[in-house]
Design an enzyme around this catalytic site. Structure first.
Site, mmCIF file in Angstrom:
data_model
loop_
_atom_site.group_PDB
_atom_site.id
_atom_site.type_symbol
_atom_site.label_atom_id
_atom_site.label_comp_id
_atom_site.label_asym_id
_atom_site.label_seq_id
_atom_site.Cartn_x
_atom_site.Cartn_y
_atom_site.Cartn_z
ATOM 1 N N CYS A 1 0.780 -1.080 -0.099
ATOM 2 C CA CYS A 1 0.016 0.159 0.064
ATOM 3 C C CYS A 1 0.932 1.231 -0.105
ATOM 4 C CB CYS A 1 -0.994 0.234 1.267
ATOM 5 S SG CYS A 1 -0.215 -0.212 2.734
ATOM 6 N N GLU B 1 -1.731 1.418 -4.681
ATOM 7 C CA GLU B 1 -1.686 -0.240 -4.076
ATOM 8 C C GLU B 1 -0.797 -0.911 -5.348
ATOM 9 O OE1 GLU B 1 -3.081 -2.929 -1.037
ATOM 10 O OE2 GLU B 1 -3.482 -0.788 -1.104
#
EC number: 2.1.1.-
Length: 365
Positions: free
Chosen positions: A322, A356
């Site tokens: 992330c 992401e």
């Protein structure tokens, strides 16, 4: 955030693609596979502070730049169900003083299967009067057609009227998986993109031999979908509610080759190296596992140096990140022994800087 720049979505995604491509360039990554998000109503959870003004109160958020609060009456990035609930809930809370007195935050967790949990957070202890009022509130919402759970939280106190979880259904390559999601614990916020991440992970690991190790598995989001590609899967998770949800998900999806153990990545490293023994591992023969593949989805800080060394010992590494900057820090080390076979950008968080990323690494030579 009230009006989304929907017409600019493609351009914003292209910018992210350029940025991530540039970050991964030093590691000879192949062309990125890019997975777009719906342009609105993609977020399955949302948290709002509550601002009281005389007898009135409403949802607010804070501007990230100016730090100024602003009123939120609708929230187009959140699911349509959350938006409907926001509109229905506040007038009902206003009818009962015990429900809005010292209320400072409302959290919403919704599913594609049209279930929702509303968590009401207070700066006061919750008593039987609150509980009775909350039951009435729930009945009123049910009469409006909502499939709703209500949770009340205060300092060192949590009251569930029935349950503190919802069961989500995610489709992965045409197959439906059930995922129990517990209030106030981590779940992937963008359900559509989560399904795409699961499909990509399944595609990367197809035709794998041996077993899979997953560190920090949460509610089993990835390991449950990936179990089909491996002989056995061993997964670690430290948070008790997540472990309980993962155990439910294993049973609900009839997965018979996945074992979850409650320990940290650091503890697991010690156990694998035989540095110390753990009661939690009684009845689990670590030597029976031949984990050639490891899956990691670390927090924003990335993997610490010791875990990077552990991960490097595996032939194949599936890394979901992330935070591409800490991913690249880790790749400085991992790329010495492994090459990137596949790379992907998942637009979990449209209209923000957040990216992401996924990389599939295979040992060189």
């Amino acid at each position: 955030m009230q009006n989304l720049p929907v017409t600019h979505y493609s351009a914003l995604l292209a910018e992210k693609q350029e940025k991530l491509t540039a970050l991964l360039a030093p590691f000879n990554a192949p062309n990125l596979q890019v997975f777009a998000s719906p342009t609105q109503h993609f977020r399955m959870r949302a948290e709002f502070r509550i601002w009281h003004e005389g007898d009135d109160f409403y949802h607010i958020m804070f501007d990230q730049q100016s730090k100024q609060r602003y009123r939120v009456d609708n929230f187009p990035i959140a699911s349509e169900l959350i938006n409907r609930m926001m509109t229905a809930l506040l007038p009902l809370l206003k009818q009962q003083t015990v429900l809005h007195h010292r209320l400072f935050q409302i959290d919403y967790l919704s599913t594609q299967s049209q279930h929702i949990i509303v968590s009401l957070l207070y700066h006061k202890a919750l008593d039987e009067d609150w509980q009775a009022a909350a039951q009435t509130l729930r009945s009123q919402l049910q009469q409006q057609g909502f499939n709703v759970q209500i949770v009340g939280r205060a300092s060192k106190q949590k009251i569930c009227l029935e349950q503190d979880y919802v069961d989500e259904i995610l489709r992965v390559h045409g197959k439906d998986y059930i995922y129990r999601q517990v209030e106030n614990s981590f779940t992937q916020p963008n359900a559509t993109v989560n399904s795409k991440m699961l499909e990509w992970a399944v595609d990367c690991t197809r035709n794998s031999h041996g077993d899979l190790l997953e560190l920090y598995c949460g509610n089993g989001n990835f390991s449950i979908a990936l179990a089909q590609n491996f002989r056995k899967v061993l997964a670690t998770e430290i948070a008790k509610p997540s472990v309980a949800a993962a155990q439910f998900n294993i049973a609900a999806n009839q997965i018979n080759n996945l074992q979850i153990i409650r320990m940290s990545a650091e503890e697991f490293t010690q156990a694998m190296q035989g540095v110390r023994e753990f009661n939690r591992l009684k009845g689990i023969d670590l030597k029976a596992y031949e984990c050639n593949t490891i899956f990691v989805d670390p927090p924003r800080a990335g993997l610490d140096a010791d875990t990077v060394k552990l991960v490097q010992q595996y032939e194949r590494i599936l890394y979901i990140s992330c935070n591409p900057h800490t991913l690249c820090d880790n790749l400085q080390t991992l790329s010495q022994t492994h090459r990137i076979e596949k790379a992907a950008l998942f637009d979990q968080f449209p209209y923000t800087e957040h990216m992401e990323a996924g990389v599939w690494l295979v040992r060189k030579g």
